[in-house]
Write a protein that holds these residues in place. Structure first.
Motif, PDB file in Angstrom:
ATOM      1  N   TRP A 392      26.688  37.258  44.535  1.00 31.44           N
ATOM      2  CA  TRP A 392      26.351  38.671  44.319  1.00 31.44           C
ATOM      3  C   TRP A 392      27.598  39.538  44.395  1.00 31.44           C
ATOM      4  O   TRP A 392      27.747  40.485  43.613  1.00 31.44           O
ATOM      5  N   THR A 393      28.490  39.234  45.319  1.00 33.78           N
ATOM      6  CA  THR A 393      29.747  39.984  45.419  1.00 33.78           C
ATOM      7  C   THR A 393      30.564  39.835  44.142  1.00 33.78           C
ATOM      8  O   THR A 393      31.074  40.823  43.592  1.00 33.78           O
ATOM      9  N   ASP A 394      30.687  38.592  43.656  1.00 36.30           N
ATOM     10  CA  ASP A 394      31.460  38.342  42.441  1.00 36.30           C
ATOM     11  C   ASP A 394      30.789  38.932  41.212  1.00 36.30           C
ATOM     12  O   ASP A 394      31.456  39.495  40.334  1.00 36.30           O
ATOM     13  N   LEU A 395      29.470  38.819  41.139  1.00 31.34           N
ATOM     14  CA  LEU A 395      28.750  39.337  39.978  1.00 31.34           C
ATOM     15  C   LEU A 395      28.886  40.849  39.885  1.00 31.34           C
ATOM     16  O   LEU A 395      29.173  41.398  38.811  1.00 31.34           O
ATOM     17  N   ALA A 396      28.714  41.535  41.005  1.00 27.13           N
ATOM     18  CA  ALA A 396      28.862  42.994  41.000  1.00 27.13           C
ATOM     19  C   ALA A 396      30.284  43.388  40.611  1.00 27.13           C
ATOM     20  O   ALA A 396      30.496  44.338  39.835  1.00 27.13           O
ATOM     21  N   HIS A 397      31.257  42.666  41.115  1.00 26.83           N
ATOM     22  CA  HIS A 397      32.654  42.957  40.780  1.00 26.83           C
ATOM     23  C   HIS A 397      32.918  42.757  39.287  1.00 26.83           C
ATOM     24  O   HIS A 397      33.538  43.602  38.630  1.00 26.83           O
ATOM     25  N   CYS A 453      38.368  33.049  38.583  1.00 30.44           N
ATOM     26  CA  CYS A 453      39.593  33.819  38.876  1.00 30.44           C
ATOM     27  C   CYS A 453      40.802  33.220  38.159  1.00 30.44           C
ATOM     28  O   CYS A 453      41.644  33.940  37.621  1.00 30.44           O
ATOM     29  N   GLU A 454      40.896  31.894  38.154  1.00 30.70           N
ATOM     30  CA  GLU A 454      42.018  31.249  37.471  1.00 30.70           C
ATOM     31  C   GLU A 454      41.914  31.429  35.954  1.00 30.70           C
ATOM     32  O   GLU A 454      42.905  31.749  35.291  1.00 30.70           O
ATOM     33  N   ASP A 460      44.124  37.559  42.364  1.00 38.63           N
ATOM     34  CA  ASP A 460      44.280  38.529  43.449  1.00 38.63           C
ATOM     35  C   ASP A 460      42.945  38.921  44.068  1.00 38.63           C
ATOM     36  O   ASP A 460      42.905  39.557  45.122  1.00 38.63           O
ATOM     37  N   TRP A 461      41.835  38.522  43.451  1.00 36.55           N
ATOM     38  CA  TRP A 461      40.519  38.788  44.027  1.00 36.55           C
ATOM     39  C   TRP A 461      40.394  38.143  45.412  1.00 36.55           C
ATOM     40  O   TRP A 461      39.755  38.687  46.307  1.00 36.55           O
ATOM     41  N   PHE A 462      41.045  36.980  45.615  1.00 33.70           N
ATOM     42  CA  PHE A 462      40.989  36.316  46.908  1.00 33.70           C
ATOM     43  C   PHE A 462      41.628  37.164  48.010  1.00 33.70           C
ATOM     44  O   PHE A 462      41.274  37.028  49.178  1.00 33.70           O
ATOM     45  N   ASP A 463      42.572  37.999  47.647  1.00 34.02           N
ATOM     46  CA  ASP A 463      43.289  38.802  48.633  1.00 34.02           C
ATOM     47  C   ASP A 463      42.798  40.241  48.676  1.00 34.02           C
ATOM     48  O   ASP A 463      43.464  41.119  49.248  1.00 34.02           O
ATOM     49  N   PRO A 636      43.465  34.144  53.508  1.00 35.22           N
ATOM     50  CA  PRO A 636      43.911  35.147  52.533  1.00 35.22           C
ATOM     51  C   PRO A 636      44.502  36.377  53.216  1.00 35.22           C
ATOM     52  O   PRO A 636      44.348  36.584  54.432  1.00 35.22           O
ATOM     53  N   ASP A 637      45.168  37.207  52.436  1.00 34.23           N
ATOM     54  CA  ASP A 637      45.910  38.335  53.000  1.00 34.23           C
ATOM     55  C   ASP A 637      45.028  39.473  53.511  1.00 34.23           C
ATOM     56  O   ASP A 637      45.399  40.185  54.450  1.00 34.23           O
ATOM     57  N   TRP A 638      43.850  39.656  52.884  1.00 35.49           N
ATOM     58  CA  TRP A 638      43.122  40.894  53.157  1.00 35.49           C
ATOM     59  C   TRP A 638      42.736  41.099  54.622  1.00 35.49           C
ATOM     60  O   TRP A 638      42.761  42.251  55.091  1.00 35.49           O
TER      61      TRP A 638
END
Length: 705
Positions: A392-397, A453-454, A460-463, A636-638
């Motif tokens: 759901w997070t990825d789909l909305a994004h 993502c690749e 950069d979505w991972f971060d 990840p960085d975030w």
């Protein structure tokens, strides 16, 4: 005690080869002493029989349904199952464990099996039908292409209404990495297990078990069960105080899942509404009222549609909501729905606010409930797994950021996005069926971020704060820093998927004042500051490393016994007469009563550590590196960059400090006996755990530090 009788364990493992049609039986004995059952046995079989690098969707991969000595034994919350295979959704395709409740675990055990190994691949759709020791591979052409609910209905009518059907939907048939196996309507085993079953053309596992689980000391099992129910049991996640102020309770906490209260009803109960009331500790007949999960997840409006709380085999808590809403029929879906976890409330919690900003629509609470339940029914019937809401997070994004428009313009344009503005719920059918068909570029979002993502250049979505991703290998946070402080971070990093560890949050969130939590933390883990509020971390210590180790080994232990880690372990009790103290020896007591084997809690924890070490060894093989710290456990960085104007360890933030997390990993590795810098098993620790065969294998591959 008759030595010829196996207590707790069924003593047999079933092997079904779908390529040859061969069905064989093997003994459990070679596995049970070191690996207990469930996750332990399944991981060992996978280690021995599936080479690293095996394509998860090839016939060479295997999928293993496994239960443990406490499954269906009379232990409360002893009804789960572990399903183990090679991951189709994460980087390197490492071994993963899916865990499910419902009834399938109990039926496997009652049929006389400790594990079922499914290998090879059928040429045409089939299902495996088990009635005790009678096993058949049968034609599934009639149900291939159907959803899980219709499949279950047909196979139950064809075989037996006593059977439990664990089936895949179209998502699994079409090899969607985000697919699952469903049993008992809404109980799911995720992590791509549906795609593995689909690759083998295996639609379902149908199990009727008519036997009993033999236990060494039935009276002790009964007495222990009464002890747990009267003295120790809280609510879901063992929350030990009610969410509202009540006459019997010294404390209350609005976030507690002990949500029963006066004036709250199962308003759609058969016959007439049933008031949940104020069930007190020790009242055996009211335990099932404690957890009103429907309103907890879906808001007050869900009360009028709540039929009851439901649950898994052997569970008195019943954290699974059953709802009935006749208006769902007008929206083209089943009028009954329910769940206990991430899929319930996904629309209102994860999608509606973000999509409303883009498509300019508003919904009242009734409409939101309809959309929530329709989305829940869609994904469960199609057999789609949400990767603990990452989908759901990825789909909305991808919808709101223009990712789909940039990378799949024709597919994006073909969807009538105006349905959102018109509040036409058929847009959910369009999107979910598109994912389940797995024949489009947009469906890559359900292959996981390591894929889309690749492919689309969005690594950069991972971060990115808000992605929720906590591993570059592809899984999201699950009881992370904002829940169990730095210990949650490390638990999330050690596994090969979101860890589903609830031991920590069961303690952190059970509802008592901080001073009681500090006292219990000092008693159990040697330092009161093992517990700190999730938004006010203190630096990592050896005691926190011990707590992290304990969280991991108790989770692995429960998934091997098998028992519910959403309630166990009992760090606390709702009983004031016990000074709110729980009992961490319950698992060992049940183990002895059921199996007749006298073990200590420390010995069971050692077994949990052994099984976790085995899985780390599989990660070493699968990634072909001994540097698990640098390649597997990388954060990840975030989490380090959130709240940019605030320093770590400040009140009001869960922001991480890099040096502190490095220290935490090093100290946790030491607790397991792994290499403190690399995070991988050493020859010495493998010998200590009795894994000399694993040591020799890794040595031959040049994968020992």
């Amino acid at each position: 005690m008759d030595e010829a009788i196996s207590y707790g364990w069924a003593g047999k493992i079933l092997r079904v080869n779908l390529t040859s049609g061969a069905i064989s039986v093997e003994p459990t004995d070679p596995y049970k002493d070191l690996y207990i059952g469930g996750m332990g046995i399944a991981n060992k079989i996978l280690y021995d029989e599936v080479e690293p690098g095996t394509d998860p969707l090839s016939p060479e991969n295997k999928i293993i349904f496994a239960v443990g000595p406490l499954t269906a034994s009379g232990m409360p919350m002893g009804g789960r199952a572990t399903i183990c295979t090679m991951s189709p959704f994460s980087k390197y395709h490492l071994p993963i464990d899916a865990h499910c409740g419902g009834m399938i675990g109990a039926r496997i055990k009652q049929a006389g099996w400790d594990a079922i190994i499914i290998e090879g691949a059928a040429e045409s759709p089939c299902y495996i039908n088990i009635v005790d020791d009678k096993v058949e591979i049968k034609d599934a052409s009639e149900v291939w292409g159907l959803g899980t609910r219709k499949t279950t209905e047909i196979l139950n009518r064809r075989e037996s209404t006593r059977a439990c059907v664990a089936s895949i939907g179209p998502a699994g048939e079409n090899l969607l990495p985000y697919s699952n196996i469903m049993n008992s309507r809404n109980h799911s085993a995720g992590a791509g297990t549906g795609a593995v079953m689909g690759s083998k053309k295996c639609k379902a596992l149908v199990v009727e078990g008519n036997g009993a689980v033999r236990v060494a000391d039935p009276q002790a099992v009964m007495d222990l069960s009464d002890y747990v129910l009267k003295e120790l049991l809280g609510s879901n996640n063992n929350h030990s105080v009610p969410s509202t102020q009540q006459e019997w309770a010294e404390y209350y906490d609005p976030s507690s899942r002990w949500t029963a209260r006066k004036g709250l009803y199962w308003a759609a109960a058969e016959g007439e509404p049933i008031e949940t009331g104020e069930p007190k500790p020790g009242e055996l007949n009211t335990i099932g009222y404690r957890c009103m999960k429907s309103t907890k997840d879906l808001g007050d409006i869900a009360e009028q549609y709540t039929v009851k709380m439901n649950g898994c085999h052997g569970c008195p808590i019943h954290c699974h909501a059953d709802l009935s809403m006749q208006s769902l029929d007008e929206h083209g879906t089943y009028t009954t729905a329910g769940n206990t976890c991430a899929p319930q409330g996904a629309w209102s919690k994860k999608l509606s606010k973000k999509l409303a900003k883009k498509f300019n629509f508003e919904q009242d609470e009734e409409t939101k409930l309809v959309w929530n339940l329709k989305l829940l029914n869609l994904i469960d019937d199609l057999g789609i797994w949400c990767n603990y809401s990452q989908l759901w997070t990825d789909l909305a994004h991808c919808i709101t950021s223009g990712t789909f428009e940039r990378n799949c313009p024709e597919e994006y344009a073909a969807i009538d996005w105006g349905k959102f503005e018109r509040n036409d719920s058929s847009i959910l059918d369009d999107l979910m069926n598109m994912l389940a068909r797995n024949d489009s570029q947009m469906a890559l979002v359900a292959h996981g971020p390591v894929v889309w993502c690749e492919k689309w250049g969005e690594e950069d979505w991972f971060d990115t704060d808000g992605s929720g991703l906590v591993s570059y290998l592809g899984w999201p946070e699950h009881h992370y820093a904002d829940d169990v402080c730095q210990m949650g971070v490390i638990c999330n990093g050690l596994f090969n998927r979101d860890p589903m560890i609830h031991s920590g949050t069961n303690f952190f969130r059970q509802g008592f004042p901080d001073e009681i939590k500090h006292e219990i933390a000092a008693e159990l883990w040697g330092d009161p500051d093992v517990y700190t509020p999730a938004d006010f971390h203190t630096p990592f210590t050896e005691a926190k490393a011990y707590f992290t180790w304990w969280c991991v080994v108790t989770d692995v232990l429960h998934d091997s016994l098998t028992a519910c880690n959403w309630v166990l372990p009992f760090t606390c009790s709702p009983n004031r007469s016990r000074n709110y103290r729980g009992d961490l020896d319950v698992e060992a007591k049940f183990y002895k009563a059921v199996t007749g084997v006298d073990v200590t809690t420390d010995q069971l924890y050692e077994a949990g550590a052994r099984i976790m070490t085995l899985q780390r060894a599989m990660a070493v093989r699968g990634m072909n590196t001994i540097d698990l710290h640098g390649e597997h456990d990388r954060v990840p960085d975030w989490p380090f960059e959130t709240d940019p104007d605030v320093e770590p360890f400040s009140e009001g933030t869960s922001k991480l400090d890099r040096d502190d997390i490095e220290k935490g990993y090093r100290l946790t590795y030491q607790q397991f006996g792994w290499d403190e810098n690399l995070g991988c098993p050493t020859a010495e620790c493998l010998d200590r755990y009795g894994l000399s065969d694993v040591r020799d294998d890794l040595a031959a591959r040049g994968l020992l530090p």
